[in-house]
Design a protein around this motif. Structure first.
Motif, PDB file in Angstrom:
ATOM      1  N   LYS A 103      27.853  46.941  90.202  1.00  0.00           N
ATOM      2  CA  LYS A 103      26.503  46.405  90.376  1.00  0.00           C
ATOM      3  C   LYS A 103      25.993  45.796  89.066  1.00  0.00           C
ATOM      4  O   LYS A 103      25.402  44.710  89.069  1.00  0.00           O
ATOM      5  N   GLN A 104      26.239  46.444  87.957  1.00  0.00           N
ATOM      6  CA  GLN A 104      25.827  45.901  86.660  1.00  0.00           C
ATOM      7  C   GLN A 104      26.592  44.622  86.338  1.00  0.00           C
ATOM      8  O   GLN A 104      26.021  43.661  85.809  1.00  0.00           O
ATOM      9  N   TYR A 105      27.876  44.606  86.674  1.00  0.00           N
ATOM     10  CA  TYR A 105      28.693  43.413  86.464  1.00  0.00           C
ATOM     11  C   TYR A 105      28.172  42.255  87.312  1.00  0.00           C
ATOM     12  O   TYR A 105      28.153  41.102  86.884  1.00  0.00           O
ATOM     13  N   PHE A 106      27.718  42.569  88.512  1.00  0.00           N
ATOM     14  CA  PHE A 106      27.132  41.575  89.396  1.00  0.00           C
ATOM     15  C   PHE A 106      25.921  40.919  88.726  1.00  0.00           C
ATOM     16  O   PHE A 106      25.745  39.704  88.794  1.00  0.00           O
TER      17      PHE A 106
ATOM     18  N   LEU B 163      36.692  47.319  84.878  1.00  0.00           N
ATOM     19  CA  LEU B 163      35.404  47.672  84.301  1.00  0.00           C
ATOM     20  C   LEU B 163      35.571  49.021  83.618  1.00  0.00           C
ATOM     21  O   LEU B 163      36.252  49.900  84.138  1.00  0.00           O
ATOM     22  N   VAL B 164      34.949  49.186  82.453  1.00  0.00           N
ATOM     23  CA  VAL B 164      35.104  50.426  81.704  1.00  0.00           C
ATOM     24  C   VAL B 164      33.788  51.201  81.669  1.00  0.00           C
ATOM     25  O   VAL B 164      33.701  52.305  82.185  1.00  0.00           O
ATOM     26  N   ARG B 165      32.757  50.620  81.069  1.00  0.00           N
ATOM     27  CA  ARG B 165      31.489  51.329  80.897  1.00  0.00           C
ATOM     28  C   ARG B 165      30.345  50.788  81.743  1.00  0.00           C
ATOM     29  O   ARG B 165      29.203  51.207  81.552  1.00  0.00           O
TER      30      ARG B 165
ATOM     31  N   THR C  96      30.340  32.443  78.717  1.00  0.00           N
ATOM     32  CA  THR C  96      31.220  33.507  79.204  1.00  0.00           C
ATOM     33  C   THR C  96      32.046  34.074  78.069  1.00  0.00           C
ATOM     34  O   THR C  96      32.226  35.293  77.964  1.00  0.00           O
ATOM     35  N   LYS C  97      32.561  33.225  77.202  1.00  0.00           N
ATOM     36  CA  LYS C  97      33.337  33.685  76.049  1.00  0.00           C
ATOM     37  C   LYS C  97      32.472  34.564  75.141  1.00  0.00           C
ATOM     38  O   LYS C  97      32.918  35.633  74.703  1.00  0.00           O
ATOM     39  N   CYS C  98      31.247  34.134  74.885  1.00  0.00           N
ATOM     40  CA  CYS C  98      30.332  34.938  74.049  1.00  0.00           C
ATOM     41  C   CYS C  98      30.011  36.269  74.724  1.00  0.00           C
ATOM     42  O   CYS C  98      29.974  37.316  74.059  1.00  0.00           O
ATOM     43  N   THR C  99      29.790  36.234  76.020  1.00  0.00           N
ATOM     44  CA  THR C  99      29.532  37.466  76.773  1.00  0.00           C
ATOM     45  C   THR C  99      30.726  38.401  76.684  1.00  0.00           C
ATOM     46  O   THR C  99      30.573  39.614  76.507  1.00  0.00           O
TER      47      THR C  99
ATOM     48  N   TRP D 255      32.430  47.198  77.860  1.00  0.00           N
ATOM     49  CA  TRP D 255      31.949  47.096  79.224  1.00  0.00           C
ATOM     50  C   TRP D 255      33.106  46.898  80.189  1.00  0.00           C
ATOM     51  O   TRP D 255      33.109  47.404  81.284  1.00  0.00           O
ATOM     52  N   TRP D 256      34.063  46.078  79.768  1.00  0.00           N
ATOM     53  CA  TRP D 256      35.257  45.835  80.577  1.00  0.00           C
ATOM     54  C   TRP D 256      36.419  45.566  79.648  1.00  0.00           C
ATOM     55  O   TRP D 256      36.249  45.385  78.449  1.00  0.00           O
ATOM     56  N   ALA D 257      37.604  45.562  80.228  1.00  0.00           N
ATOM     57  CA  ALA D 257      38.811  45.359  79.412  1.00  0.00           C
ATOM     58  C   ALA D 257      39.786  44.456  80.149  1.00  0.00           C
ATOM     59  O   ALA D 257      39.985  44.584  81.357  1.00  0.00           O
ATOM     60  N   PHE D 258      40.380  43.544  79.401  1.00  0.00           N
ATOM     61  CA  PHE D 258      41.452  42.686  79.896  1.00  0.00           C
ATOM     62  C   PHE D 258      42.758  43.228  79.332  1.00  0.00           C
ATOM     63  O   PHE D 258      42.891  43.384  78.121  1.00  0.00           O
ATOM     64  N   TYR D 259      43.712  43.497  80.205  1.00  0.00           N
ATOM     65  CA  TYR D 259      44.973  44.087  79.768  1.00  0.00           C
ATOM     66  C   TYR D 259      46.124  43.084  79.760  1.00  0.00           C
ATOM     67  O   TYR D 259      47.163  43.346  79.176  1.00  0.00           O
ATOM     68  N   GLN D 260      45.937  41.963  80.429  1.00  0.00           N
ATOM     69  CA  GLN D 260      47.022  41.005  80.583  1.00  0.00           C
ATOM     70  C   GLN D 260      46.486  39.598  80.396  1.00  0.00           C
ATOM     71  O   GLN D 260      45.341  39.307  80.724  1.00  0.00           O
TER      72      GLN D 260
END
Length: 155
Positions: free
Chosen positions: A126-129, A120-122, A41-44, A53-58
């Motif tokens: 469904k792709q995240y799934f 999710l950003v880009r 998961t960390k590598c992903t 693909w996604w962003a963590f803000y906090q």
């Protein structure tokens, strides 16, 4: 921002506290798989960060990456619980994971976005799934190989 940080801290503590309710043998049995999938998961997340693909803000702390809060918190504990309940019953494992991932993507994700924690950003939900689905297949495969090797050593 403070409310979302407190939310993450509480979520992290609750998820790790839940592991006190798992017997020691089950914890020892599934801990390597949980560590493995957390590293995956960390590598992903590193790859996804580069691709936006996604962003963590906090996060729980400024020096801790937002994705680490999830990879080593709720996902880690949930991995051990799901394996404990469903390992050895592949159809049940798939069904439980499909339900958990669907709930997360379609109900929890919008909440996290409103709280300013994650979005999710880009990619689409469904792709995240499918990213989740790949991780879960990898997890079950890892645990199966680990169990097979363990049985071979005993004989």
């Amino acid at each position: 921002m403070k409310k979302s940080r407190y939310f993450l801290i509480v979520l992290f503590i609750i998820s790790w506290s839940s592991l006190f309710f798992i017997n020691k043998n089950a914890l020892k049995r599934f801990l390597p798989a949980a560590i493995f999938i957390s590293i995956v998961t960390k590598c992903t997340n590193i790859y996804a960060k580069k691709r936006r693909w996604w962003a963590f803000y906090q996060s729980i702390h400024p020096k801790v990456a937002g994705e680490d809060t999830w990879a080593w918190g709720p996902f880690f504990a949930l991995t051990i619980w799901v394996l404990k309940w469903t390992y050895g019953k592949l159809p049940l494992y798939i069904l439980v994971n499909l339900m958990i991932h669907s709930l997360f993507i379609y109900f929890v994700l919008p909440l996290l976005k409103r709280m300013g924690i994650f979005s999710l950003v880009r990619i689409t939900g469904k792709q995240y799934f499918f990213v989740y689905l790949f991780r879960e297949i990898l997890l079950y495969s890892f645990q199966s190989i680990k169990e097979y090797i363990g049985r071979k050593k005993l004989t």
